[in-house]
Design an enzyme around this catalytic site. Structure first.
Site, PDB file in Angstrom:
ATOM      1  N   TRP A  10       0.847  -1.178   0.000  1.00  0.00           N
ATOM      2  CA  TRP A  10       0.000   0.000   0.000  1.00  0.00           C
ATOM      3  C   TRP A  10       0.896   1.246   0.000  1.00  0.00           C
ATOM      4  O   TRP A  10       1.891   1.288   0.718  1.00  0.00           O
ATOM      5  CB  TRP A  10      -0.914  -0.010   1.237  1.00  0.00           C
ATOM      6  N   ASP A  37     -15.450  12.508  -1.844  1.00  0.00           N
ATOM      7  CA  ASP A  37     -14.903  11.167  -1.575  1.00  0.00           C
ATOM      8  C   ASP A  37     -15.697  10.492  -0.458  1.00  0.00           C
ATOM      9  O   ASP A  37     -16.841  10.870  -0.152  1.00  0.00           O
ATOM     10  CB  ASP A  37     -13.399  11.292  -1.258  1.00  0.00           C
ATOM     11  N   ASP A  38     -15.107   9.528   0.168  1.00  0.00           N
ATOM     12  CA  ASP A  38     -15.736   8.670   1.185  1.00  0.00           C
ATOM     13  C   ASP A  38     -16.390   9.475   2.316  1.00  0.00           C
ATOM     14  O   ASP A  38     -15.831  10.487   2.755  1.00  0.00           O
ATOM     15  CB  ASP A  38     -14.614   7.789   1.769  1.00  0.00           C
ATOM     16  N   ARG A  47      -9.868  -3.289   7.386  1.00  0.00           N
ATOM     17  CA  ARG A  47     -10.411  -1.919   7.445  1.00  0.00           C
ATOM     18  C   ARG A  47     -11.843  -1.941   8.004  1.00  0.00           C
ATOM     19  O   ARG A  47     -12.720  -1.247   7.530  1.00  0.00           O
ATOM     20  CB  ARG A  47     -10.393  -1.260   6.069  1.00  0.00           C
ATOM     21  N   LYS A  66     -15.658   7.546  -8.717  1.00  0.00           N
ATOM     22  CA  LYS A  66     -14.439   6.838  -8.291  1.00  0.00           C
ATOM     23  C   LYS A  66     -14.925   5.546  -7.633  1.00  0.00           C
ATOM     24  O   LYS A  66     -15.586   5.583  -6.604  1.00  0.00           O
ATOM     25  CB  LYS A  66     -13.687   7.706  -7.287  1.00  0.00           C
ATOM     26  N   ASP A  98     -14.115   2.363  -5.725  1.00  0.00           N
ATOM     27  CA  ASP A  98     -13.019   1.927  -4.861  1.00  0.00           C
ATOM     28  C   ASP A  98     -13.223   0.478  -4.420  1.00  0.00           C
ATOM     29  O   ASP A  98     -14.334  -0.074  -4.498  1.00  0.00           O
ATOM     30  CB  ASP A  98     -12.979   2.856  -3.633  1.00  0.00           C
ATOM     31  N   CYS A 139     -10.165   2.346  -8.530  1.00  0.00           N
ATOM     32  CA  CYS A 139      -9.282   2.598  -7.387  1.00  0.00           C
ATOM     33  C   CYS A 139      -9.362   1.366  -6.500  1.00  0.00           C
ATOM     34  O   CYS A 139     -10.402   0.705  -6.446  1.00  0.00           O
ATOM     35  CB  CYS A 139      -9.817   3.824  -6.645  1.00  0.00           C
ATOM     36  N   ASP A 153      -2.288   5.737  -3.113  1.00  0.00           N
ATOM     37  CA  ASP A 153      -2.664   6.672  -2.056  1.00  0.00           C
ATOM     38  C   ASP A 153      -1.481   7.531  -1.639  1.00  0.00           C
ATOM     39  O   ASP A 153      -1.631   8.432  -0.825  1.00  0.00           O
ATOM     40  CB  ASP A 153      -3.215   5.918  -0.835  1.00  0.00           C
TER      41      ASP A 153
HETATM   42  C1  GLA Z   1      -8.970   4.460  -0.541  1.00  0.00           C
HETATM   43  C2  GLA Z   1      -8.666   5.366  -1.699  1.00  0.00           C
HETATM   44  C3  GLA Z   1      -8.539   6.797  -1.221  1.00  0.00           C
HETATM   45  C4  GLA Z   1      -9.818   7.215  -0.556  1.00  0.00           C
HETATM   46  C5  GLA Z   1     -10.142   6.264   0.567  1.00  0.00           C
HETATM   47  C6  GLA Z   1     -11.509   6.546   1.153  1.00  0.00           C
HETATM   48  O1  GLA Z   1      -7.894   4.380   0.328  1.00  0.00           O
HETATM   49  O2  GLA Z   1      -7.512   4.958  -2.355  1.00  0.00           O
HETATM   50  O3  GLA Z   1      -8.233   7.637  -2.304  1.00  0.00           O
HETATM   51  O4  GLA Z   1     -10.845   7.228  -1.503  1.00  0.00           O
HETATM   52  O5  GLA Z   1     -10.134   4.917   0.158  1.00  0.00           O
HETATM   53  O6  GLA Z   1     -11.839   5.684   2.163  1.00  0.00           O
END
Ligand code: GLA
Length: 735
Positions: free
Chosen positions: A197, A364-365, A441, A474, A476, A524, A546
Site C-alpha cells: 500500500w 470522496d468517502d 479496514r 471513483k 473503490d 481505485c 494513495d
Molecule cells: C482508498 C482510496 C482513497 C480514498 C479512501 C476513502 O484508500 O484509495 O483515495 O478514496 O479509500 O476511504
C-alpha cells in the site's frame, strides 16, 4: 499478418518488428518454434525442435517422457511427461489428472475475438487478425482453441485459450493459463513489479536463475503487492537498446506469472489465472474462456516495449469517451477533509477551486449512512443529510452553479458489519459457514458472485447517479478477499469463486458504463491495487496510489508507466508534509509530477498558503497546454531515480515528433555538482528544435536550438539547482 505453410505445417505471425512461429510436429503436438526479432522470408520450419532432435512418431511413442520434457510447447499440459510448469491441468470425472492436446484444425480470421464477460482487445477492419488453433484430447472429449490476435501496426500479440467440453462427462479444469512460450536462455534478466500500500509497482530486476521465479496474487485482485506483468530482457538491455519480451495480463484477479529455467537451459514463461484455489467445473457442452495475455517484443529496449503496450491499450482496449479528450481537472476532498465535511465545506472548496481554473469537485468517502470514520455504513448508499444538508441534488446543483462538474466516490463491493445491509442480509458477506470472517479496514466483502447481491449493489450506485448531475465516479475496493465461501456455490463449484468474483466486477462496471455512457469512471483500490489492464476496458484512468508524495510517486509512476500510458495514471497535487510519508517537497515539483498523469488536486484549497495557491492557475495552464501531448504522445524514460540515479527524467514526445515535454526532477542535490546533459531519442534527426525552460527565468535559462540528431547524441544541459526535490520542465518544439 498471419501465414500458414501447409506443406510444413508451420504458422508465422508477423508484427512490424517481430515474428512468432508455431509448428505442428510429429504426433500432432503444437510446438513453439520462435518468438523474437522479425525473420527474413525464410522457411522457418528448421526452428522446430522435434525435427532437430530427429524425433519421429515411433520415437516419440518410445521416449515420450524425454520428448515432452524438453519439447517447446505452445500450451503445455499436465500429467503427461512435461514436468515443467504446465499451462493446462484437467481432472476427469473419475479423478484422473491428465490432458494431452493434439492438433485438429485451424482458422485464420480478420479482426479480434470477443470474450464473453471479459475485457478484450478490439480493432477496426484490417488492424488485427487472429489465428484460432484447435487441438483436442479425444479421451476426455475436451477441445482447446488457442487464439492468437496479431496487430498490424503494433508489436503485440494477444493470447487467450477457449476450452470446450465436447464430451459427455463433466471435467474439472484446475489450471487454465492464457500464455506460455519456451525459448533458450540467452543470459536474460527478469523484471517484475512489486510493492505495498502506498508503494505500488516498484521495478525489480535480476538475472534469471535455475528454477522458478515470478509473481502471483491470491488476494482476489491484481494487488498492491505484485503485478500481472513480467519481462525477460537481455542482461545488458536498457531503456533504448536490447531485446525485451514483456507479458501483461488483461485481468483484475488472482494471477500467476512465472519464468522457469530448467535442465537444458531452456526457459518457459507462463501467465494466467492463478491455479491456486481455482477449479472450474466444465460440464458437457460448456465452454470456458481464459482472459487475454499480451505479449510484446521490442528490440529497442524498455522504451520500445512501453510504447507498444501504451499504443495497444490506448487504441485497442480503452473504450471511454474520454480516452482522447482532456480529463476535467478535479479537486478531491479526501486528503482535504477525510470524513469531516458537509455541504458548506464542499461548496467553499468548490468556490475557491473554481477561481483557479479547477473544473470538477469530487466528494470522496463519508457522504452516506452514518459514516464518520471507516467503521460503518458500507452497503447503505443513502445520503447522510446531516452532512449533505439539503440533499445530494442540492449540493450538485450548487456545484454546477459555481461552474464546476461533480463527481462521487463509491465502494460498491463492500459491506460494513455496522450497516443496515448487514443487519438485514448477514449472509451477503463472503464467509465460510461456521467461521467468523476476518475483517480488514473494519469491513467485509459482498458476495457479488450472487446475482441478487450484485444487482442490489449496482442499483444502489445507479440510483444515486440518477438522482443528480453526477459526471464522474471513483469506484473503490479497499480490502482483499479472505474466508472464501458463497451460498451461491456448491462443493464442486466453490473453486470458481475468485474468477466469478472478477467476472461480477466486470459485469457491474459494464452495466454502469452502458447505463451512463458519458460518465468518467476512475477505478481505485486502496490506491493502486487494481491498476491493471482489465480495468481499462471500463475506466480510462485508475487511481495510481494513495501516496501523493512527489518523490514516492517518481518510483510508482515509473513502474506504472513501464506498461501503462500516462493518461491512465490518476495523479494529484496534495499538501506537505505529505500524508503518507511526511516528506516536504516544493509545490512546483508536485505539480510537474502530477502533470504526467490525469492531473488534479487533493487538498483543502481554502487553507493553502498564498505562495502555493498562486501556482495553481499556472499549473492549470500547463495542463491545458501539455495534456494532449502527455495523453497521446510516446513515453520515453531517460533517467531513473529508483535505479540509483540522483535525478529522475522522462519525456512525452508527439507522435509526429514535432514537440516533446521533458520532466526533470533533481531528487538529491550534492555540493559542488554541476551541469547534467539530458539526451532525448527518436526526434527527427535533421529537424531543428527549440529547447526552452518555459517556467524559468529566461536570462538564466536561455533557449537552445539543436537538431534531433544532436539532442540524441549529446543532449541539452540542465544546471543543478539549490536544494533537493527541485524540478524543471523542458519544452522542445520543432522550428
Ligand atoms: C482508498 C482510496 C482513497 C480514498 C479512501 C476513502 O484508500 O484509495 O483515495 O478514496 O479509500 O476511504
Amino acid at each position: 499478418m498471419i501465414t500458414f505453410n501447409k506443406e510444413k505445417n508451420t504458422f508465422r505471425l508477423d508484427t512490424p518488428s517481430s515474428t512468432y512461429c508455431i509448428s505442428i510436429c510429429n504426433g500432432g503436438y503444437i510446438g513453439h518454434a520462435y518468438y523474437g526479432s522479425k525473420l527474413g522470408a525464410d522457411d522457418a520450419t528448421y526452428l522446430t525442435r522435434s525435427k532437430e532432435y530427429g524425433f519421429s512418431d515411433s520415437k516419440i511413442f518410445r521416449e515420450k517422457g524425454s520428448f515432452l520434457d524438453f519439447f517447446p510447447q505452445e500450451l503445455p499440459t499436465d500429467g503427461m511427461g512435461d514436468y515443467r510448469e504446465s499451462a493446462l491441468a484437467v481432472t476427469d470425472a473419475d479423478g484422473h489428472n491428465g490432458i494431452e492436446l493434439k492438433y485438429k484444425s485451424h482458422k485464420i480470421i480478420q479482426g479480434t475475438a470477443v470474450l464473453e464477460g471479459l475485457p478484450s482487445v478490439f480493432a477496426d477492419g484490417s488492424d488485427a487478425s487472429r489465428l484460432e488453433l484447435t487441438a483436442t484430447d479425444d479421451i476426455l472429449g475436451v477441445e482447446v482453441t488457442l487464439i492468437y490476435t496479431v496487430f498490424e501496426k503494433i508489436d503485440a500479440i494477444v493470447l487467450s485459450v477457449r476450452m470446450k467440453n465436447a464430451g459427455t462427462k463433466t471435467v474439472f479444469v484446475r489450471k487454465a493459463l492464457s500464455a506460455s512460450f519456451d525459448m533458450d536462455d540467452d543470459n536474460f534478466d527478469v523484471i517484475t513489479l512489486h510493492g505495498s500500500w502506498a508503494r505500488e509497482r516498484h521495478i525489480e530486476r535480476h538475472p534469471v536463475h535455475m528454477g522458478k521465479q515470478g509473481v502471483v496474487s491470491m488476494r482476489g485482485e491484481s494487488s498492491h503487492q505484485e503485478h500481472p506483468f513480467i519481462a525477460l530482457l537481455d542482461h545488458n538491455a536498457d531503456y533504448n537498446s536490447g531485446r525485451v519480451y514483456g507479458v501483461n495480463f488483461i485481468y483484475s484477479g488472482n494471477f500467476v506469472a512465472d519464468v522457469q529455467k530448467s535442465q537444458f537451459d531452456s526457459l518457459r514463461l507462463v501467465m494466467g489465472i492463478n491455479p491456486e484455489n481455482f477449479c472450474w467445473k466444465l460440464d458437457a457442452g460448456s465452454t470456458f474462456d481464459t482472459p487475454q495475455a499480451v505479449l510484446v517484443y521490442s528490440d529497442s529496449g524498455l522504451n520500445g516495449m512501453s510504447r507498444a503496450f501504451h499504443d495497444l491499450y490506448r487504441e485497442h482496449l480503452i473504450r471511454s469517451p474520454y480516452k482522447k479528450s482532456p480529463r476535467p481537472i478535479l479537486i478531491n476532498n479526501w486528503e482535504a477533509t477525510y470524513f469531516n465535511f458537509d455541504t458548506d465545506k464542499l461548496l467553499d472548496i468548490a468556490r475557491e477551486a473554481k477561481k483557479d481554473g479547477i473544473e470538477m469537485l469530487v466528494m470522496d468517502d463519508g457522504w452516506f449512512g452514518h459514516r464518520s470514520s471507516d467503521d460503518s455504513s458500507l452497503g447503505d448508499w443513502v445520503v447522510n443529510e446531516e452532512k449533505i444538508k439539503g440533499g445530494l441534488k442540492h449540493l450538485v446543483d450548487e456545484v454546477n452553479k459555481i461552474g464546476m462538474k461533480f463527481g462521487i466516490w463509491f465502494e460498491p463491493e463492500m459491506i460494513s458489519p455496522d450497516s443496515d445491509l448487514f443487519r438485514t442480509h448477514p449472509d451477503w458477506a463472503i464467509q465460510i459457514p461456521g467461521r467468523e470472517p476476518g475483517m480488514s479496514r473494519q469491513q467485509y466483502v459482498l458476495d457479488i458472485t450472487r446475482k441478487e447481491v450484485r444487482d442490489y449493489a449496482y442499483e444502489c450506485v445507479a440510483k444515486i447517479l440518477r438522482s443528480a448531475n453526477i459526471e464522474y465516479v471513483k469506484w473503490d475496493m479497499n480490502r482483499q478477499i479472505t474466508d472464501v465461501g458463497s451460498l451461491g456455490l456448491t462443493a464442486d463449484t466453490m473453486g470458481e469463486f475468485y474468477h466469478r468474483y472478477v467476472l461480477a466486477v466486470y459485469e457491474m462496471q459494464e452495466r454502469l458504463i452502458t447505463d451512463f455512457p458519458k460518465l468518467l469512471l476512475e477505478n481505485c483500490s486502496g490506491g493502486g491495487a487494481r491498476f491493471d489492464p482489465g480495468m481499462f476496458y471500463y475506466s480510462p484512468q485508475i487511481w495510481c496510489s494513495d501516496d501523493t508524495d512527489a518523490v514516492e510517486r517518481l518510483a510508482i509512476q515509473e513502474g506504472t508507466a513501464l506498461v501503462y500510458p500516462l493518461s491512465t495514471m490518476g495523479a494529484h497535487v496534495s499538501v506537505c508534509p505529505n500524508h503518507a510519508c511526511g516528506r516536504v517537497t516544493p509545490f512546483k515539483t508536485r505539480g510537474y509530477v502530477a502533470l504526467s498523469g490525469t492531473f488534479g488536486y487533493e487538498l483543502d484549497i481554502t487553507k493553502l498558503s498564498a505562495e502555493d495557491r498562486a501556482l495553481i492557475p499556472h499549473q492549470v495552464q500547463l495542463y491545458k497546454k501539455y495534456s494532449a501531448l502527455v495523453r497521446d504522445g510516446d513515453y520515453q524514460r531517460i533517467a531513473s531515480w529508483s535505479d540509483g540515479k540522483d535525478v529522475d527524467c522522462w519525456a512525452s514526445i508527439a507522435k509526429d515528433k514535432s514537440r516533446a515535454l521533458v520532466t526533470f526532477v533533481q531528487v538529491m542535490n550534492h555540493p559542488n555538482y554541476k551541469t547534467r546533459f539530458v539526451k532525448i531519442q527518436d526526434l527527427k534527426a535533421e529537424a531543428m528544435y527549440r529547447v526552452s525552460f518555459p517556467d524559468e527565468d529566461q536570462n538564466n535559462w536561455p533557449a537552445l536550438e539543436l537538431t534531433g540528431r544532436t539532442l540524441a547524441a549529446a543532449g541539452f544541459p540542465v544546471r543543478r539547482d539549490w536544494g533537493d526535490f527541485q524540478a524543471k520542465l523542458i519544452y522542445i518544439e520543432e522550428m
